[in-house]
Design a protein around this motif. Structure first.
Motif, PDB file in Angstrom:
ATOM      1  N   UNK A   1     -13.175  -6.079 -13.799  1.00 42.27           N
ATOM      2  CA  UNK A   1     -13.176  -7.540 -13.657  1.00 42.27           C
ATOM      3  C   UNK A   1     -14.412  -8.000 -12.910  1.00 42.27           C
ATOM      4  N   UNK A   2     -14.770  -7.254 -11.866  1.00 40.12           N
ATOM      5  CA  UNK A   2     -15.945  -7.636 -11.078  1.00 40.12           C
ATOM      6  C   UNK A   2     -17.159  -7.731 -11.984  1.00 40.12           C
ATOM      7  N   UNK A   3     -17.365  -6.710 -12.813  1.00 39.05           N
ATOM      8  CA  UNK A   3     -18.542  -6.696 -13.667  1.00 39.05           C
ATOM      9  C   UNK A   3     -18.452  -7.786 -14.732  1.00 39.05           C
ATOM     10  N   UNK A   4     -17.302  -7.871 -15.354  1.00 39.17           N
ATOM     11  CA  UNK A   4     -17.121  -8.832 -16.442  1.00 39.17           C
ATOM     12  C   UNK A   4     -17.384 -10.250 -15.958  1.00 39.17           C
ATOM     13  N   UNK A   5     -16.763 -10.600 -14.845  1.00 43.81           N
ATOM     14  CA  UNK A   5     -16.914 -11.958 -14.336  1.00 43.81           C
ATOM     15  C   UNK A   5     -18.353 -12.213 -13.930  1.00 43.81           C
ATOM     16  N   UNK A   6     -19.001 -11.184 -13.354  1.00 43.89           N
ATOM     17  CA  UNK A   6     -20.389 -11.365 -12.952  1.00 43.89           C
ATOM     18  C   UNK A   6     -21.247 -11.615 -14.176  1.00 43.89           C
ATOM     19  N   UNK A   7     -21.005 -10.860 -15.250  1.00 43.05           N
ATOM     20  CA  UNK A   7     -21.783 -11.058 -16.469  1.00 43.05           C
ATOM     21  C   UNK A   7     -21.585 -12.460 -17.022  1.00 43.05           C
ATOM     22  N   UNK A   8     -20.363 -12.934 -16.976  1.00 45.60           N
ATOM     23  CA  UNK A   8     -20.110 -14.278 -17.496  1.00 45.60           C
ATOM     24  C   UNK A   8     -20.805 -15.318 -16.626  1.00 45.60           C
ATOM     25  N   UNK A   9     -20.766 -15.074 -15.316  1.00 42.36           N
ATOM     26  CA  UNK A   9     -21.334 -16.050 -14.395  1.00 42.36           C
ATOM     27  C   UNK A   9     -22.833 -16.223 -14.612  1.00 42.36           C
TER      28      UNK A   9
ATOM     29  N   UNK B   1       0.805  -1.215   0.000  1.00 43.78           N
ATOM     30  CA  UNK B   1       0.000   0.000   0.000  1.00 43.78           C
ATOM     31  C   UNK B   1       0.846   1.277   0.000  1.00 43.78           C
ATOM     32  N   UNK B   2       1.889   1.363   0.817  1.00 42.70           N
ATOM     33  CA  UNK B   2       2.685   2.593   0.789  1.00 42.70           C
ATOM     34  C   UNK B   2       3.219   2.909  -0.600  1.00 42.70           C
ATOM     35  N   UNK B   3       3.591   1.881  -1.336  1.00 41.61           N
ATOM     36  CA  UNK B   3       4.094   2.123  -2.688  1.00 41.61           C
ATOM     37  C   UNK B   3       2.985   2.674  -3.577  1.00 41.61           C
ATOM     38  N   UNK B   4       1.794   2.103  -3.410  1.00 38.41           N
ATOM     39  CA  UNK B   4       0.699   2.549  -4.264  1.00 38.41           C
ATOM     40  C   UNK B   4       0.237   3.951  -3.888  1.00 38.41           C
ATOM     41  N   UNK B   5       0.393   4.270  -2.599  1.00 38.13           N
ATOM     42  CA  UNK B   5      -0.091   5.577  -2.145  1.00 38.13           C
ATOM     43  C   UNK B   5       0.635   6.713  -2.834  1.00 38.13           C
ATOM     44  N   UNK B   6       1.888   6.476  -3.203  1.00 38.11           N
ATOM     45  CA  UNK B   6       2.624   7.567  -3.810  1.00 38.11           C
ATOM     46  C   UNK B   6       2.342   7.660  -5.304  1.00 38.11           C
ATOM     47  N   UNK B   7       1.500   6.809  -5.805  1.00 32.46           N
ATOM     48  CA  UNK B   7       1.171   6.894  -7.226  1.00 32.46           C
ATOM     49  C   UNK B   7      -0.334   6.765  -7.405  1.00 32.46           C
ATOM     50  N   UNK B   8      -1.039   7.863  -7.340  1.00 35.10           N
ATOM     51  CA  UNK B   8      -2.498   7.785  -7.460  1.00 35.10           C
ATOM     52  C   UNK B   8      -2.944   7.182  -8.784  1.00 35.10           C
ATOM     53  N   UNK B   9      -2.118   7.369  -9.819  1.00 31.77           N
ATOM     54  CA  UNK B   9      -2.487   6.771 -11.101  1.00 31.77           C
ATOM     55  C   UNK B   9      -2.555   5.264 -10.984  1.00 31.77           C
ATOM     56  N   UNK B  10      -1.571   4.707 -10.276  1.00 26.18           N
ATOM     57  CA  UNK B  10      -1.567   3.261 -10.098  1.00 26.18           C
ATOM     58  C   UNK B  10      -2.797   2.813  -9.330  1.00 26.18           C
ATOM     59  N   UNK B  11      -3.164   3.599  -8.336  1.00 29.80           N
ATOM     60  CA  UNK B  11      -4.363   3.251  -7.572  1.00 29.80           C
ATOM     61  C   UNK B  11      -5.585   3.228  -8.472  1.00 29.80           C
ATOM     62  N   UNK B  12      -5.642   4.241  -9.327  1.00 33.64           N
ATOM     63  CA  UNK B  12      -6.769   4.306 -10.238  1.00 33.64           C
ATOM     64  C   UNK B  12      -6.806   3.061 -11.108  1.00 33.64           C
ATOM     65  N   UNK B  13      -5.624   2.674 -11.591  1.00 32.43           N
ATOM     66  CA  UNK B  13      -5.575   1.484 -12.442  1.00 32.43           C
ATOM     67  C   UNK B  13      -6.040   0.263 -11.663  1.00 32.43           C
ATOM     68  N   UNK B  14      -5.593   0.154 -10.416  1.00 30.41           N
ATOM     69  CA  UNK B  14      -6.009  -0.990  -9.599  1.00 30.41           C
ATOM     70  C   UNK B  14      -7.520  -1.010  -9.488  1.00 30.41           C
ATOM     71  N   UNK B  15      -8.096   0.117  -9.200  1.00 30.85           N
ATOM     72  CA  UNK B  15      -9.538   0.164  -9.024  1.00 30.85           C
ATOM     73  C   UNK B  15     -10.258  -0.166 -10.310  1.00 30.85           C
ATOM     74  N   UNK B  16      -9.783   0.431 -11.396  1.00 28.38           N
ATOM     75  CA  UNK B  16     -10.469   0.204 -12.667  1.00 28.38           C
ATOM     76  C   UNK B  16     -10.385  -1.274 -13.048  1.00 28.38           C
ATOM     77  N   UNK B  17      -9.212  -1.842 -12.903  1.00 23.97           N
ATOM     78  CA  UNK B  17      -9.064  -3.269 -13.210  1.00 23.97           C
ATOM     79  C   UNK B  17     -10.016  -4.080 -12.349  1.00 23.97           C
TER      80      UNK B  17
END
Lengths: 284, 850, 147
Positions: free
Chosen positions: B374-382, B354-370
């Motif tokens: 994924x949550x939606x995609x997998x749910x749709x497939x399920x 987390x400390x590493x991610x905290x210094x890069x908000x862009x990375x956090x955004x990517x984590x969230x978006x991914x």
């Protein structure tokens, strides 16, 4: 010493390979390498020996199996020409009489040998071989080896050829067979004849080299006196016998043993063969 | 040993390892069908040790907190060195001001050793993971004893099992990136072994291979990330130490003080600040404050590479394809590895970093978006899968997506919510998988939901426990899933509000969210202040993480807020879908007319006690764990979050942002409950009643009507219409029939051209997309597998024809020569004579002429 | 007499005999003719040896020829016995029949085509009749081996 010997004999050899006998040819022989040692092609073309050999090869090819009777006769003629060419290429003996006598005998010997090789019928071959042996015996006599001349005729023509004839009668009662008219492959005849011709060519090319050995012996033609005390001794047979049973005694014994062994071996082979034949017969 | 923590830290992984080794050695000859006793005993002991460790640690933490020595932002950790693995002196030349560190370094310049000690750590995060992993593993081991009974590879299974538990416990307790990587690979290996457990089955072997290969992609990123961390920070340790390997905090403090005072300390005494060590965290050395863009780029690169690794292990979007296929393994394995423990390794790693991610908000955004995607995609497939385990697998992917979503928020609320969801999810997903395994066991390994149904009377215990699991997964009120999912959505919600532009300053109080500054809500509670007493101990010079880090992507806060808002809606949507597909599977399996496949034979009954007891325990846990741990609705206390707060890495965001966990959002809870109930209701309506409606809906989403339009015969039928006939007769009467034909022909052509896209759409209709998993496997097959296979063929061809050909050619030359020589051996005596003469001729020529 | 010329002439004749014998040995298939060829080769050697002996005034050449004659006699005895054995097994004197030593898988040599025996080649040696002609059964006449 070597050079003086070479110059001494050089004149006598000059007739054989004219250029070779001169300085240039010698240096070529002395030079390293097989190709370098080969004589110049012009020398080869001008030399009658070359053409004699070529004619001889052609004659053999004509005469050997898968040739007709006409071809054999033609071969004989070409062979005569070849012999003439070869004779022309050879140095002169003491006089024309000796020369003529020698070449007549040589011609008989060689042509009979060729005929012996070329005849379809093994019987004819044996007869021609006997003829060739007579020629050889004569040549021995001409050399002064009178005992050998007689022995050759007696032993070879008298015993061996007769044995041959016996065997031919025993083994080939049908007379002509297909395998007498054939060789064993399309290349057999040309390659064999070529090999034979090349062998003679190589040997004759090497003839001038004899001088090197001879120069040490320093005998040459000037050694008439020594020869008359040696191989040309008037009482030839006595000297020959003395030589044979003194220096060569062990060899004579060995040769005698060899003859005995051969006799025993031949008998053993025949007995073995007879047993085999009997076994086959009883099995049948 | 007088150091209980050290003993426990060693025992926890050592016991399963010992069990694995023993079973591996004795299993095939001695233990055979009794192998499970050893495994169960070891894992159970391991679990008890974990509990003891937790207890010890909480005592220590309280003591530290009471003394006020340890700041919350730095957390509390206990590290124990076992031995030195490798020590390469002066491997790295540390620049005086490394790009990631804002000040003239506190941890000395000059050279660094590449020193890797086998150091085990005990902190809150590790303890929580240890407890979860060993508990689930214990239950699964008991369950497996029943499930795997009679399998020829019984002992092998438990040997792998022990090895896996060892690897996983080591994974969460090591304190070094290299060792983390080692055990990361070790769990991957165990996963491979267990997925391909029935290696005679081609599908299982292929699935194992696929899991391994897909994970390699992620691991490659992870490895690069580790390399980059090494070059950036000069150390791979999580913890602080002295260069000589000394770990005693007092000695380290002493050394730091000495260094700051400018004293010359011997090389052995130089302090080395670990990546997540208190030294670095206390001074906030991780962030590239006021640094040029390159350092922000480096931070981003590190985070994205780590994220790639996490995506591989935790089955996130581009690399999620292995997880559903991994269902080929034995069901307990699916429950243990692919739902509860191993797939959470990625989450754990992100949380740890987390400390590493905290210094890069862009990375956090990517984590969230991914995660959200994924949550939606997998749910749709399920939604459309018929394989019960596959539904659960996609549900796992979807829930892991939730966790990523929460982790990407970056606030303490987000991270703890993610971990909390991980914790609860482990229970109910293990429960669901074991329930599915129970069904499968009874149905003779049939797992297609179309082939069985109405099992509620056949398997009552499984029915009830599965229902609890489904409710928990759907997030219905008092069950575990509700609390954790709510925490996730709440964290995202807070983030949205936090990022909204404010009038006064960027960190004023948000309408719903907690105040980023000032006393945190939980501080007001006596419990909270007791635990987090050191919260304010470290005064932050900076106010917000977002202000002083340079975003690489250059997104404004507004835009990011909007993105998070969409992610929030996505999460709600997903929760609806989750409820729907969960109950779809539930109804298809347990309700409707009773249908038992012939494969079941006489097995169609409730599973043995060894399987139902773990189910019961898990059901109880799933039901209560949320209620017990998250009491934020009462007094704003989340025991779980408060416990995690002590983790060095996780306390950091709290210290930085002071957004504290435990805020209970009634509105968020309301919406998510509404969504869940809506999903349950819809699926109840569709699947409990007649199956006609669902067929119609499927037809609708399959765009079945399009095929009617694109059908030429339907046009032909139009000729029969009365109007058409009338027009034709009229035109024939007038003599303009040719004109009519022309017009109709042109119209037909137009219609055909227009219907082409529709036709295309028919083949990628929503239903088909979902059923075929959005054709992702096919896409990978086309884009990656085929070209790679082609390349491999090419290499094979080069190897086969060029290299082998050359070698074979060399080998064949003597043979060929030999063959030529052979042909000379023709047996003809005259030929031999001729050859001899020719040779003689050559010798003669050489001899006489040479 | 020109001794060197004599030597050379004899050597040439010896070489020619040797070469003719060689060619015959290689080309002919009749085992007995092959032996004859070998004997011709020996003759060539003998001629050369005698010539050398004379040239060098050494008895050695002639001695060797004596032994050659002895060895030739031995050879003839043994070899002819062997030839007889072989001929008994196949009934033919063809050397090509004996190619059992060839490499495995090598095709055996067989005559592609056998030439027709022409009428003019059917020449038989005839012996001049002498003495009383024996009574010969016509049946026996028919089956008698032709020699």
């Amino acid at each position: 010493m070597y050079l003086s010997g070479a110059a001494h004999i050089g004149q006598a050899v000059a007739g054989l390979w004219p250029e070779l006998a001169g300085g240039g040819g010698l240096s070529a022989v002395a030079g390293s390498g097989l190709l370098a040692a080969l004589p110049d092609w012009r020398v080869l073309v001008q030399s009658p020996t070359t053409w004699g050999l070529v004619c001889g090869a052609v004659a053999l090819v004509l005469m050997l199996p898968r040739g007709s009777a006409v071809a054999r006769v033609l071969g004989g003629v070409v062979g005569l020409v070849a012999l003439g060419l070869l004779a022309a290429g050879q140095p002169l003996l003491s006089d024309w009489l000796a020369q003529g006598l020698f070449w007549i005998l040589a011609g008989v010997t060689v042509l009979s040998a060729a005929a012996a090789v070329a005849m379809r019928s093994a019987v004819y071959a044996a007869v021609w071989f006997a003829m060739s042996l007579l020629g050889t015996g004569s040549l021995f006599l001409l050399q002064g080896a009178s005992f050998l001349g007689v022995a050759t005729v007696v032993v070879y023509a008298g015993a061996i050829v007769v044995t041959f004839l016996f065997v031919i009668m025993l083994a080939q009662p049908e007379g002509h067979a297909t395998y007498d008219r054939l060789t064993w492959g399309w290349y057999a005849k040309p390659v064999s004849v070529l090999a034979a011709a090349l062998m003679v060519a190589v040997l004759t090319t090497a003839l001038p080299g004899i001088r090197q050995i001879d120069a040490l012996a320093a005998l040459g033609e000037s050694g008439a006196v020594e020869r008359s005390a040696g191989v040309l001794h008037p009482s030839h047979m006595a000297r020959f016998g003395a030589e044979l049973f003194s220096r060569e005694l062990v060899s004579v014994e060995v040769a005698g043993t060899l003859l005995l062994v051969a006799l025993v071996g031949a008998i053993a082979i025949m007995i073995q063969g007879r047993r085999q034949a009997q076994a086959e017969e009883s099995a049948r | 040993m007088d150091d209980p923590i050290r003993l426990l830290l060693i025992l926890i992984p050592a016991l399963p390892l010992a069990a694995a080794v023993l079973i591996g050695l004795l299993g095939p000859r001695v233990l055979r069908q009794q192998s499970h006793w050893l495994a169960i005993a070891a894992v159970l002991a391991s679990f008890l040790c974990s509990l003891l460790l937790m207890r010890e640690l909480s005592f220590l933490q309280r003591a530290a907190g009471a003394g006020g020595e340890v700041a919350l932002g730095i957390g509390y950790e206990e590290v124990r060195r076992l031995w030195t693995w490798t020590d390469v002196a002066d491997a790295y030349q540390q620049p005086r001001t490394p790009p990631g560190e804002s000040r003239e370094s506190l941890v000395g310049g000059g050279s660094r050793d590449f020193r890797i000690d086998i150091v085990l750590r005990a902190d809150s995060l590790t303890c929580m993971m240890l407890v979860m992993v060993t508990l689930i593993a214990t239950l699964v081991a008991i369950y497996s004893a029943g499930y795997m009974h009679g399998d020829p590879g019984y002992w092998r299974f438990f040997a792998y099992f022990g090895l896996f538990v060892f690897s996983m416990t080591m994974l969460v307790s090591v304190s070094n990136f290299v060792l983390l990587y080692v055990f990361w690979e070790a769990v991957g290996l165990c996963s491979y072994l267990l997925i391909g457990f029935w290696y005679q089955k081609p599908a299982a072997a292929a699935a194992g291979k696929k899991a391994f290969l897909v994970n390699r992609v992620g691991d490659f990123g992870f490895a690069l990330g580790v390399f980059l961390i090494w070059t950036t920070y000069g150390t791979l340790n999580f913890h602080d130490s002295l260069r000589g390997g000394e770990l005693e905090p007092a000695r380290i403090q002493q050394a730091v003080a000495a260094e700051r005072a400018g004293e010359v300390v011997p090389a052995e005494q130089e302090p080395v600040a670990g990546v997540f060590g208190p030294l670095r965290l206390a001074d906030n050395e991780l962030r590239p404050a006021g640094q040029p863009r390159t350092s922000a780029m480096i931070s981003l690169a590190i985070c994205l590479l780590l994220l790639l690794g996490a995506c591989g292990k935790s089955a996130q979007f581009p690399l999620h394809v292995w997880l559903p296929d991994a269902m080929e393994g034995p069901t307990p394995v699916s429950a243990l590895i692919h739902a509860a423990t191993m797939v959470t390794a990625g989450i754990y790693m992100i949380a740890r970093c987390t400390p590493l991610f905290l210094v890069s908000p862009d990375a956090q955004l990517v984590v969230s978006v991914v995660g959200g995607f994924t949550a939606l995609l997998a749910a749709l497939i399920a939604l459309t899968q018929y394989d019960l385990k596959r539904v659960l697998a996609y549900s796992t992917v979807s829930q892991l997506g939730y966790m990523f979503l929460a982790l990407g928020v970056g606030s303490l609320a987000g991270v703890t919510a993610g971990m909390f969801h991980l914790f609860t999810h482990a229970f109910f997903k293990a429960l669901l998988f074991l329930g599915a395994g129970s069904v499968m066991h009874a149905m003779g390994n049939v797992i297609d939901m179309r082939r069985f149904g109405g099992l509620r009377r056949v398997m009552p215990v499984t029915y009830i426990t599965f229902a609890v699991g489904c409710l928990a997964l759907a997030g219905v009120f008092p069950l575990a899933g509700f609390w954790s999912k709510d925490a996730v959505l709440g964290a995202v919600h807070d983030k949205v509000h936090e990022l909204e532009p404010h009038d006064s300053d960027s960190h004023g109080p948000a309408p719903h969210g907690p105040a980023p500054h000032g006393p945190a809500p939980h501080d007001s509670s006596p419990h909270g202040s007791a635990e987090g007493g050191g919260t304010q101990a470290v005064e932050r010079p900076e106010s917000s993480a977002d202000d002083d880090v340079t975003p690489v992507f250059g997104l404004s806060n507004l835009l990011r807020g909007q993105i998070f808002h969409w992610l929030y809606l996505l999460g709600l949507m997903t929760s609806f879908l989750t409820a729907f597909y969960t109950f779809r599977a539930f109804y298809l399996t347990f309700h409707g007319p009773e249908l038992i496949p012939p494969e079941a034979g006489r097995h169609a009954h409730e599973s043995p006690a060894s399987m139902t007891v773990p189910l019961g325990i898990l059901a109880v846990c799933s039901a209560l764990v949320g209620l017990l741990l998250d009491r934020s609705y009462l007094d704003g206390t989340n025991s779980f979050a408060n416990w995690l707060l002590w983790t060095p890495s996780l306390g950091f965001p709290a210290a930085m942002r002071t957004t504290l966990p435990g805020e209970f959002h009634l509105s968020v809870a309301g919406w998510s409950t509404l969504m869940a109930l809506g999903g349950i209701g819809l699926s109840s309506y569709l699947y409990l009643g007649s199956r006609h409606e669902i067929h119609g809906i499927r037809q609708f989403f399959d765009l079945a009507w399009v095929s009617g339009w694109s059908d030429v015969e339907s046009f032909a039928r139009m000729r029969q219409w009365r109007v058409a006939r009338w027009v034709r007769e009229c035109s024939a009467a007038v003599g303009l029939e040719w004109l009519l034909r022309l017009v109709v022909g042109a119209l037909l052509l137009v219609v055909l051209v227009l219907s082409a896209p529709l036709l295309l759409l028919y083949y990628v209709s929503p239903y088909k997309l979902s059923y075929h998993r959005f054709y992702l496997d096919e896409l990978y097959e086309l884009v990656l597998v085929r070209p790679l296979r082609g390349l491999a063929r090419l290499c094979y061809g080069i190897d086969r024809w060029l290299i082998d050909g050359t070698v074979n050619f060399v080998g064949r030359v003597p043979r060929q020569i030999g063959d030529v020589m052979r042909s000379l051996q023709m047996g003809l005596v005259p030929f031999y004579a001729l050859a001899m003469v020719l040779g003689l001729l050559i010798l003669l020529a050489v001899q006489l002429l040479g | 007499m020109n001794e060197l010329a004599l030597l050379q002439n004899y050597l040439l004749v010896g070489g020619l005999l040797f070469a003719i014998g060689l060619a015959g040995f290689l080309v002919r298939r009749n085992m007995i003719v092959m032996f004859l060829s070998a004997e011709i080769m020996l003759q060539g050697i003998s001629v050369s040896l005698v010539a050398w002996g004379r040239y060098h005034n050494d008895w050695g050449g002639q001695m060797l020829v004596v032994f050659i004659i002895a060895v030739a006699a031995c050879e003839a005895a043994i070899a002819l016995a062997l030839v007889l054995m072989l001929a008994k097994q196949t009934g033919r004197l063809d050397i090509v029949l004996w190619q059992d030593l060839r490499e495995e898988g090598q095709p055996a040599y067989v005559d592609r085509e056998v030439p027709e025996e022409r009428e003019e080649d059917q020449v038989w040696p005839t012996l001049t009749p002498a003495g009383i002609e024996p009574e010969v059964d016509p049946e026996e006449e028919l089956h008698r081996s032709r020699v």
